[in-house]
Scaffold this motif. Sequence first.
Motif, short mmCIF file in Angstrom:
data_model
loop_
_atom_site.label_atom_id
_atom_site.label_comp_id
_atom_site.label_asym_id
_atom_site.label_seq_id
_atom_site.Cartn_x
_atom_site.Cartn_y
_atom_site.Cartn_z
N ILE A 19 -26.30 11.46 5.53
CA ILE A 19 -26.51 12.12 6.83
C ILE A 19 -27.17 11.17 7.81
O ILE A 19 -26.72 10.99 8.94
CB ILE A 19 -27.36 13.39 6.66
N VAL A 20 -28.26 10.56 7.39
CA VAL A 20 -29.02 9.68 8.28
C VAL A 20 -28.18 8.48 8.70
O VAL A 20 -28.14 8.13 9.88
CB VAL A 20 -30.33 9.23 7.61
N SER A 21 -27.47 7.88 7.77
CA SER A 21 -26.67 6.70 8.12
C SER A 21 -25.54 7.06 9.08
O SER A 21 -25.24 6.29 10.00
CB SER A 21 -26.10 6.04 6.87
N ALA A 22 -24.92 8.22 8.90
CA ALA A 22 -23.84 8.64 9.80
C ALA A 22 -24.37 8.88 11.22
O ALA A 22 -23.70 8.55 12.20
CB ALA A 22 -23.18 9.90 9.27
N LEU A 23 -25.57 9.43 11.32
CA LEU A 23 -26.14 9.71 12.64
C LEU A 23 -26.67 8.45 13.31
O LEU A 23 -26.55 8.30 14.53
CB LEU A 23 -27.23 10.76 12.51
N VAL A 24 -27.24 7.55 12.56
CA VAL A 24 -27.79 6.32 13.14
C VAL A 24 -26.68 5.45 13.72
O VAL A 24 -26.82 4.87 14.79
CB VAL A 24 -28.62 5.55 12.09
N VAL A 25 -25.56 5.37 13.03
CA VAL A 25 -24.46 4.53 13.49
C VAL A 25 -23.89 5.03 14.81
O VAL A 25 -23.46 4.24 15.65
CB VAL A 25 -23.36 4.49 12.40
N ARG A 26 -23.91 6.34 15.03
CA ARG A 26 -23.32 6.90 16.25
C ARG A 26 -24.19 6.68 17.49
O ARG A 26 -23.70 6.82 18.60
CB ARG A 26 -23.07 8.39 16.05
N ARG A 27 -25.47 6.40 17.36
CA ARG A 27 -26.39 6.14 18.47
C ARG A 27 -26.38 7.27 19.50
O ARG A 27 -26.16 7.05 20.70
CB ARG A 27 -26.10 4.81 19.13
N LEU A 28 -26.62 8.47 19.05
CA LEU A 28 -26.64 9.64 19.92
C LEU A 28 -28.03 9.87 20.48
O LEU A 28 -29.02 9.41 19.91
CB LEU A 28 -26.21 10.87 19.12
N PRO A 29 -28.12 10.64 21.56
CA PRO A 29 -29.44 11.04 22.06
C PRO A 29 -30.17 11.87 21.00
O PRO A 29 -29.54 12.50 20.14
CB PRO A 29 -29.12 11.90 23.28
N ALA A 30 -31.49 11.90 21.07
CA ALA A 30 -32.31 12.54 20.04
C ALA A 30 -31.96 14.02 19.85
O ALA A 30 -31.93 14.51 18.73
CB ALA A 30 -33.78 12.39 20.38
N GLY A 31 -31.69 14.74 20.93
CA GLY A 31 -31.36 16.16 20.82
C GLY A 31 -30.10 16.40 20.00
O GLY A 31 -30.06 17.28 19.13
N GLN A 32 -29.08 15.62 20.27
CA GLN A 32 -27.84 15.76 19.50
C GLN A 32 -28.02 15.28 18.07
O GLN A 32 -27.44 15.82 17.15
CB GLN A 32 -26.71 14.97 20.17
N TRP A 33 -28.86 14.28 17.88
CA TRP A 33 -29.14 13.74 16.55
C TRP A 33 -29.74 14.82 15.66
O TRP A 33 -29.32 15.02 14.53
CB TRP A 33 -30.11 12.58 16.71
N VAL A 34 -30.73 15.53 16.20
CA VAL A 34 -31.38 16.60 15.44
C VAL A 34 -30.41 17.74 15.17
O VAL A 34 -30.34 18.26 14.05
CB VAL A 34 -32.63 17.11 16.20
N LYS A 35 -29.64 18.10 16.18
CA LYS A 35 -28.67 19.20 16.03
C LYS A 35 -27.63 18.87 14.95
O LYS A 35 -27.35 19.69 14.08
CB LYS A 35 -27.98 19.43 17.38
#
Length: 58
Positions: A19-35
């Motif tokens: 989960i963390v690696s998939a989200l880090v690679v996308r470089r999304l804003p923090a709000g979308q990252w948490v969602k």
Amino acid sequence: MNGDTAVELIWFAGAFALIVSALVVRRLPAGQWVKMGLAWAAIFALVFMVIRTWQAVT
């Protein structure tokens, strides 16, 4: 800690790392990252609960 608990802990750590690696690679804003992180956590929790329930029935 017995063998089953260790395997579950390793599975959880692997799922969390995915989960963390998939989200880090996308470089999304923090709000979308948490969602998205919460959505993935819910998906993995649901799969985990289904597997545990299925194992308990059989």
